[in-house]
Design a protein around this motif. Structure first.
Motif, short mmCIF file in Angstrom:
data_model
loop_
_atom_site.label_atom_id
_atom_site.label_comp_id
_atom_site.label_asym_id
_atom_site.label_seq_id
_atom_site.Cartn_x
_atom_site.Cartn_y
_atom_site.Cartn_z
N GLU A 72 -21.23 8.97 6.36
CA GLU A 72 -20.37 8.95 5.43
C GLU A 72 -19.12 8.34 5.79
O GLU A 72 -18.59 8.95 6.94
N GLN A 73 -18.40 7.41 5.31
CA GLN A 73 -16.95 7.18 5.81
C GLN A 73 -16.15 6.87 4.90
O GLN A 73 -16.59 6.25 3.66
N LYS A 74 -14.88 6.69 5.05
CA LYS A 74 -13.70 5.82 4.50
C LYS A 74 -12.65 5.75 5.29
O LYS A 74 -12.53 6.34 6.24
N HIS A 75 -11.78 4.62 4.75
CA HIS A 75 -10.32 4.49 5.38
C HIS A 75 -9.46 4.14 4.42
O HIS A 75 -9.66 3.88 3.52
N GLY A 76 -8.22 4.18 5.07
CA GLY A 76 -7.11 3.79 4.30
C GLY A 76 -5.97 3.85 4.95
O GLY A 76 -5.52 3.81 5.96
N LYS A 77 -4.89 4.06 4.26
CA LYS A 77 -3.40 3.87 4.83
C LYS A 77 -2.73 5.25 4.36
O LYS A 77 -2.76 5.14 3.00
N SER A 78 -1.91 5.90 4.94
CA SER A 78 -1.19 6.78 4.62
C SER A 78 0.36 6.98 4.72
O SER A 78 0.98 6.10 5.51
N ARG A 79 0.85 7.67 4.07
CA ARG A 79 2.65 7.73 4.30
C ARG A 79 2.94 6.35 3.90
O ARG A 79 4.16 5.82 4.75
N GLU A 89 10.96 7.42 -5.70
CA GLU A 89 10.66 7.00 -4.32
C GLU A 89 9.31 7.80 -4.31
O GLU A 89 9.12 8.91 -4.83
N TRP A 90 8.40 6.82 -3.73
CA TRP A 90 6.93 7.55 -3.78
C TRP A 90 6.54 7.32 -2.45
O TRP A 90 6.70 6.59 -1.66
N ASN A 91 5.64 8.50 -1.97
CA ASN A 91 4.83 8.28 -0.75
C ASN A 91 3.27 8.29 -1.01
O ASN A 91 2.97 9.33 -1.60
N VAL A 92 2.88 7.14 -0.94
CA VAL A 92 1.56 6.72 -1.18
C VAL A 92 0.53 6.98 0.08
O VAL A 92 0.63 6.45 1.00
N SER A 93 -0.88 7.34 -0.55
CA SER A 93 -1.84 7.43 0.66
C SER A 93 -3.08 6.85 -0.26
O SER A 93 -3.39 7.10 -1.30
N ILE A 94 -3.60 6.28 0.52
CA ILE A 94 -4.84 5.41 0.06
C ILE A 94 -6.09 5.45 0.87
O ILE A 94 -6.10 5.47 2.08
N SER A 95 -7.15 5.90 0.13
CA SER A 95 -8.48 5.85 0.98
C SER A 95 -9.63 5.09 0.17
O SER A 95 -9.60 5.56 -0.88
N LEU A 96 -10.19 4.27 0.82
CA LEU A 96 -11.16 3.48 0.14
C LEU A 96 -12.50 3.87 0.62
O LEU A 96 -12.88 4.03 1.91
N VAL A 97 -13.44 3.92 -0.26
CA VAL A 97 -14.80 4.03 -0.03
C VAL A 97 -15.63 2.85 -0.21
O VAL A 97 -15.58 2.18 -1.16
N SER A 98 -16.04 2.25 0.81
CA SER A 98 -16.53 0.89 0.88
C SER A 98 -17.88 0.65 1.74
O SER A 98 -18.13 1.51 2.47
#
Length: 305
Positions: free
Chosen positions: A7-14, A33-42
């Motif tokens: 199982e895996q996911k990847h993304g961009k944080s901060r 002001e937002w601090n965004v983290s993204i994780s994609l299951v693909s």
């Protein structure tokens, strides 16, 4: 990968982004002001197993998408609504992405007042932060969790702790008079399970955030004149969580973390003078290490959190 589960996911944080909206017809401006983290299951297993990157969404692309989507939001919106916009984009724009998990922390910039009047473009940094975690699947299934962190609360009386287990290691005395201080971290889940079921009302999530914060604070302190007695942090935590579910039928579960931040009665003594000064619940030594940790969740029977 016979005989293995992967199982895996990847993304961009901060990913930090600031956004200004200028109110038409006036000089008033709004800022977040937002601090965004993204994780994609693909479906990009070949990238791991054979070095084939052809199905990977680059994390740098995710970062750039945050700024583009912020620019496309022509009107002020809640942190939850922005997370939903991002999740919908990643699951619809990329065929191989099956789910997107978006976490955002909003920095607490607040409008300042000068001589009692709201400043058109002036802001100061507040305390507690508005948070959200949104998961969107390609099928349209959605989970929305909102929260706050850093809500510091303190009352100087109407708190105690007694009747707990005593053994040979116990030195803490029973008391019905102590200070109670904590820094609340809270999260609450909405019952929406599909994009189509999310309310369309503008600022729905922002208003609910403010309402929940008010109920948490009011339950902690009680009435302004007499307050409310707290027999333990555990008891206060439960009543705060229960008040949320009673007050808001559109919240299915709530989780609270409330460390017991200690203020120890000051004592001055020496070998020759056991009591140099007699303090009477008026001078304290503030300390946050070590501190007690208390957390719990409360859910409606049909809810899972």
């Amino acid at each position: 990968m016979v005989g293995l589960k992967f199982e895996q996911k990847h993304g961009k944080s901060r990913v930090r982004v600031g956004r200004i909206w200028k109110q038409p017809g006036s000089g008033t401006q709004h800022f977040v002001e937002w601090n965004v983290s993204i994780s994609l299951v693909s479906d990009c297993i070949p990238a791991y197993t054979s070095g084939d990157n052809s199905d990977i969404v680059a994390t740098d692309t995710m970062k750039n998408t945050v700024y583009v989507k912020a620019k496309e939001c022509n009107e002020q919106l809640s942190v939850e609504d922005f997370a939903i916009i991002l999740g919908k984009h990643f699951t619809s724009f990329y065929q191989q992405v099956t789910a997107a998990i978006i976490k955002i922390v909003e920095k607490p910039w607040e409008r300042i007042y000068v001589n009692g009047q709201p400043h058109e473009h002036g802001f100061k940094l507040g305390s507690e932060k508005h948070t959200t975690e949104v998961m969107i699947k390609k099928s349209g299934e959605v989970q929305v969790v909102s929260g706050l962190e850093g809500l510091a609360l303190l009352k100087t009386t109407k708190s105690g702790f007694e009747g707990f287990i005593r053994d040979k290691y116990t030195i803490l005395p029973d008391t019905r008079e102590r200070m109670l201080a904590t820094e609340v971290t809270a999260s609450w889940r909405y019952p929406f399970n599909a994009l189509a079921s999310i309310p369309l009302k503008k600022f729905y999530f922002t208003e609910r955030y403010m309402d929940v914060k008010t109920v948490l604070v009011n339950t902690f302190f009680g009435p302004p004149k007499d307050g409310v007695y707290s027999p333990s942090v555990q008891s206060t935590l439960y009543h705060m969580a229960n008040a949320i579910l009673v007050r808001f039928p559109d919240i299915s579960s709530v989780q609270l973390k409330m460390p017991n931040i200690h203020f120890l009665p000051a004592k001055l003594s020496s070998k020759d003078n056991p009591v140099m000064v007699q303090f009477e619940d008026d001078v304290y030594l503030p300390t946050d290490e070590p501190h007690g940790t208390i957390e719990a969740s409360l859910s409606r029977i049909s809810s899972k959190m």
